[in-house]
Scaffold this motif. Structure first.
Motif, PDB file in Angstrom:
ATOM      1  N   LYS A  52       0.777  -0.846  -0.182  1.00 36.18           N
ATOM      2  CA  LYS A  52       0.112  -0.365  -0.094  1.00 36.18           C
ATOM      3  C   LYS A  52       0.809   1.723  -0.097  1.00 36.18           C
ATOM      4  CE  LYS A  52      -4.291   2.506   0.397  1.00 36.18           C
ATOM      5  NZ  LYS A  52      -4.572   2.372  -0.861  1.00 36.18           N
ATOM      6  N   ARG A  53       1.944   1.360   0.296  1.00 36.57           N
ATOM      7  CA  ARG A  53       3.118   2.095   0.921  1.00 36.57           C
ATOM      8  C   ARG A  53       2.454   3.693   1.201  1.00 36.57           C
ATOM      9  NH1 ARG A  53       7.793   1.255   0.496  1.00 36.57           N
ATOM     10  NH2 ARG A  53       8.574   3.179  -0.115  1.00 36.57           N
ATOM     11  N   PRO A  54       1.503   3.573   2.724  1.00 33.86           N
ATOM     12  CA  PRO A  54       0.587   4.291   3.387  1.00 33.86           C
ATOM     13  C   PRO A  54       1.404   5.860   3.574  1.00 33.86           C
ATOM     14  CG  PRO A  54       1.037   2.375   4.512  1.00 33.86           C
ATOM     15  CD  PRO A  54       1.820   2.076   3.171  1.00 33.86           C
ATOM     16  N   LYS A  55       1.002   6.702   3.432  1.00 33.40           N
ATOM     17  CA  LYS A  55       2.227   7.474   4.446  1.00 33.40           C
ATOM     18  C   LYS A  55       1.547   8.330   5.385  1.00 33.40           C
ATOM     19  CE  LYS A  55       3.968  10.089   0.121  1.00 33.40           C
ATOM     20  NZ  LYS A  55       4.063  11.127  -0.752  1.00 33.40           N
ATOM     21  N   ASN A  56       0.556   7.737   5.644  1.00 34.40           N
ATOM     22  CA  ASN A  56      -0.143   8.258   6.777  1.00 34.40           C
ATOM     23  C   ASN A  56      -0.450   7.421   7.686  1.00 34.40           C
ATOM     24  OD1 ASN A  56      -0.154  10.007   8.582  1.00 34.40           O
ATOM     25  ND2 ASN A  56      -2.492  10.985   7.730  1.00 34.40           N
ATOM     26  N   ILE A  57      -0.807   6.574   8.926  1.00 39.10           N
ATOM     27  CA  ILE A  57      -1.040   5.633   9.851  1.00 39.10           C
ATOM     28  C   ILE A  57      -1.612   6.068  10.486  1.00 39.10           C
ATOM     29  CG2 ILE A  57      -0.693   3.216   9.957  1.00 39.10           C
ATOM     30  CD1 ILE A  57       1.678   2.681   8.499  1.00 39.10           C
ATOM     31  N   LEU A  58      -2.846   5.361  10.764  1.00 40.57           N
ATOM     32  CA  LEU A  58      -3.764   5.096  12.229  1.00 40.57           C
ATOM     33  C   LEU A  58      -3.076   4.528  13.141  1.00 40.57           C
ATOM     34  CD1 LEU A  58      -5.176   7.184  14.541  1.00 40.57           C
ATOM     35  CD2 LEU A  58      -7.217   6.567  13.546  1.00 40.57           C
ATOM     36  N   GLU A  59      -2.944   4.038  14.378  1.00 37.15           N
ATOM     37  CA  GLU A  59      -2.928   2.682  15.064  1.00 37.15           C
ATOM     38  C   GLU A  59      -4.162   3.145  16.375  1.00 37.15           C
ATOM     39  OE1 GLU A  59       0.493  -0.470  16.808  1.00 37.15           O
ATOM     40  OE2 GLU A  59       0.295   1.525  17.157  1.00 37.15           O
ATOM     41  N   VAL A  60      -4.749   2.068  16.781  1.00 34.31           N
ATOM     42  CA  VAL A  60      -5.281   1.931  17.863  1.00 34.31           C
ATOM     43  C   VAL A  60      -5.057   0.908  18.464  1.00 34.31           C
ATOM     44  CG1 VAL A  60      -7.522   2.263  18.807  1.00 34.31           C
ATOM     45  CG2 VAL A  60      -7.166   3.758  16.434  1.00 34.31           C
ATOM     46  N   GLY A  61      -3.937   1.153  19.611  1.00 36.37           N
ATOM     47  CA  GLY A  61      -3.246   0.051  20.806  1.00 36.37           C
ATOM     48  C   GLY A  61      -2.021   0.155  19.997  1.00 36.37           C
ATOM     49  N   GLU A 116     -12.538   8.831  22.732  1.00 35.94           N
ATOM     50  CA  GLU A 116     -12.392  10.774  22.568  1.00 35.94           C
ATOM     51  C   GLU A 116     -11.262  11.158  21.841  1.00 35.94           C
ATOM     52  OE1 GLU A 116     -14.886  11.731  24.355  1.00 35.94           O
ATOM     53  OE2 GLU A 116     -15.223   9.591  24.741  1.00 35.94           O
ATOM     54  N   ILE A 117     -10.493  10.514  21.696  1.00 37.89           N
ATOM     55  CA  ILE A 117      -9.346  10.666  20.888  1.00 37.89           C
ATOM     56  C   ILE A 117      -9.880  10.533  19.043  1.00 37.89           C
ATOM     57  CG2 ILE A 117      -6.783  10.932  20.025  1.00 37.89           C
ATOM     58  CD1 ILE A 117      -6.380   9.737  22.994  1.00 37.89           C
ATOM     59  N   LEU A 118      -9.822   9.795  18.888  1.00 38.80           N
ATOM     60  CA  LEU A 118     -10.951   9.329  17.207  1.00 38.80           C
ATOM     61  C   LEU A 118     -11.922  10.235  17.053  1.00 38.80           C
ATOM     62  CD1 LEU A 118     -11.326   5.292  17.316  1.00 38.80           C
ATOM     63  CD2 LEU A 118      -9.519   6.549  15.925  1.00 38.80           C
ATOM     64  N   LYS A 119     -12.951  10.821  17.734  1.00 42.89           N
ATOM     65  CA  LYS A 119     -13.858  11.340  17.911  1.00 42.89           C
ATOM     66  C   LYS A 119     -13.254  13.274  17.216  1.00 42.89           C
ATOM     67  CE  LYS A 119     -17.518   9.567  20.516  1.00 42.89           C
ATOM     68  NZ  LYS A 119     -17.950   9.846  21.768  1.00 42.89           N
ATOM     69  N   GLN A 122      -8.942  14.420  12.737  1.00 40.95           N
ATOM     70  CA  GLN A 122      -9.744  15.132  11.515  1.00 40.95           C
ATOM     71  C   GLN A 122      -9.106  14.363  10.159  1.00 40.95           C
ATOM     72  OE1 GLN A 122     -12.881  16.848  11.483  1.00 40.95           O
ATOM     73  NE2 GLN A 122     -12.765  16.521  13.257  1.00 40.95           N
ATOM     74  N   GLU A 123      -7.556  13.905  10.316  1.00 41.94           N
ATOM     75  CA  GLU A 123      -6.926  13.818   9.317  1.00 41.94           C
ATOM     76  C   GLU A 123      -7.682  12.864   8.416  1.00 41.94           C
ATOM     77  OE1 GLU A 123      -2.481  13.846   9.287  1.00 41.94           O
ATOM     78  OE2 GLU A 123      -2.919  14.618  10.680  1.00 41.94           O
ATOM     79  N   GLN A 124      -7.459  12.160   7.439  1.00 37.58           N
ATOM     80  CA  GLN A 124      -8.129  10.611   6.196  1.00 37.58           C
ATOM     81  C   GLN A 124      -6.457  10.135   6.374  1.00 37.58           C
ATOM     82  OE1 GLN A 124     -10.390  10.972   4.243  1.00 37.58           O
ATOM     83  NE2 GLN A 124     -11.261  11.336   5.838  1.00 37.58           N
ATOM     84  N   TYR A 125      -6.304   8.966   6.783  1.00 39.25           N
ATOM     85  CA  TYR A 125      -5.518   7.842   6.918  1.00 39.25           C
ATOM     86  C   TYR A 125      -5.634   6.745   5.901  1.00 39.25           C
ATOM     87  CZ  TYR A 125      -4.895  10.007  11.293  1.00 39.25           C
ATOM     88  OH  TYR A 125      -4.808  11.061  12.559  1.00 39.25           O
TER      89      TYR A 125
END
Length: 214
Positions: A52-61, A116-119, A122-125
């Protein structure tokens, strides 16, 4: 264990070693029973990040930061990771590990309750990796979809609950029935909603890979 132990051992024997400091973090976490990704799940993450070569990753945990540091190795040079953790002890260890790898400007650790943080985000991941409290996955889903663009990938870990997911709720210990119910609901949702195409893989403790199509 949801697959044959001999097969898992053989798969582990094929994996290439990581850099020594990262292997030390992984070893320490496993010895101290910190819930990090299983070895075969780790290899899956590597391939998905490389594909995928993701430039922006969100990790929950976050736990102790192992999976963030691991995924970042395979991101593009300008790749960034935002990761969320609520456990104070794990936060301290994750900060220590991130600093050790000099990744403070690359991996952003957000402290507090994931919902709470997810809410507030505003970025897209390009890629979202969920590896947190299993009973909360279903509650995260709406916010995760808001943050995941078309073409983005959602990876959810530990979805088969060591095989318990296929059991009747009456065969599950009473204290675990709510988590069992919520995970079943989560799996049904992500495999039936029109926004996602999802595959459920019986590796590690069960992993789903979803891509947003609408």
């Amino acid at each position: 264990m949801i697959v044959d132990e001999r097969i898992v051992a053989y798969i582990h024997s094929l994996a290439q070693d990581d850099c020594e400091p990262l292997m030390k973090i992984e070893q320490d976490a496993r010895e101290n029973h910190v819930p990090i990704v299983k070895k075969e799940t780790k290899e899956l993450l590597k391939v998905l990040v490389l594909m995928k070569r993701p430039k922006n990753i969100l990790e929950v945990g976050t736990a102790v930061g192992f999976s963030s540091l691991y995924m970042n190795q395979y991101q593009p040079e300008d790749g960034r990771i935002t990761t969320i953790e609520r456990n104070a002890g794990r936060i301290a260890k994750a900060k220590e590990n991130i600093k050790k790898f000099e990744k403070e400007g690359v991996i952003e650790l957000l402290e507090g309750e994931a919902m709470e943080i997810l809410k507030e985000l505003q970025e897209q991941y390009d890629m979202i990796f969920v590896d947190a409290s299993k009973g909360q996955y279903i509650h995260f889903l709406d916010e995760i979809l808001r943050l995941l663009p078309i073409g983005g990938i959602l990876i959810s870990d530990n979805v088969l609950q060591e095989g318990d997911i296929v059991k009747s709720r009456y065969a599950i210990e009473r204290r675990n029935r709510t988590i069992h119910k919520r995970m079943r609901e989560y799996l049904y949702q992500i495999t039936h909603m029109e926004q996602l195409e999802t595959v459920v893989l019986p590796i590690g403790d069960g992993v789903t890979i979803s891509t947003r199509v609408k």
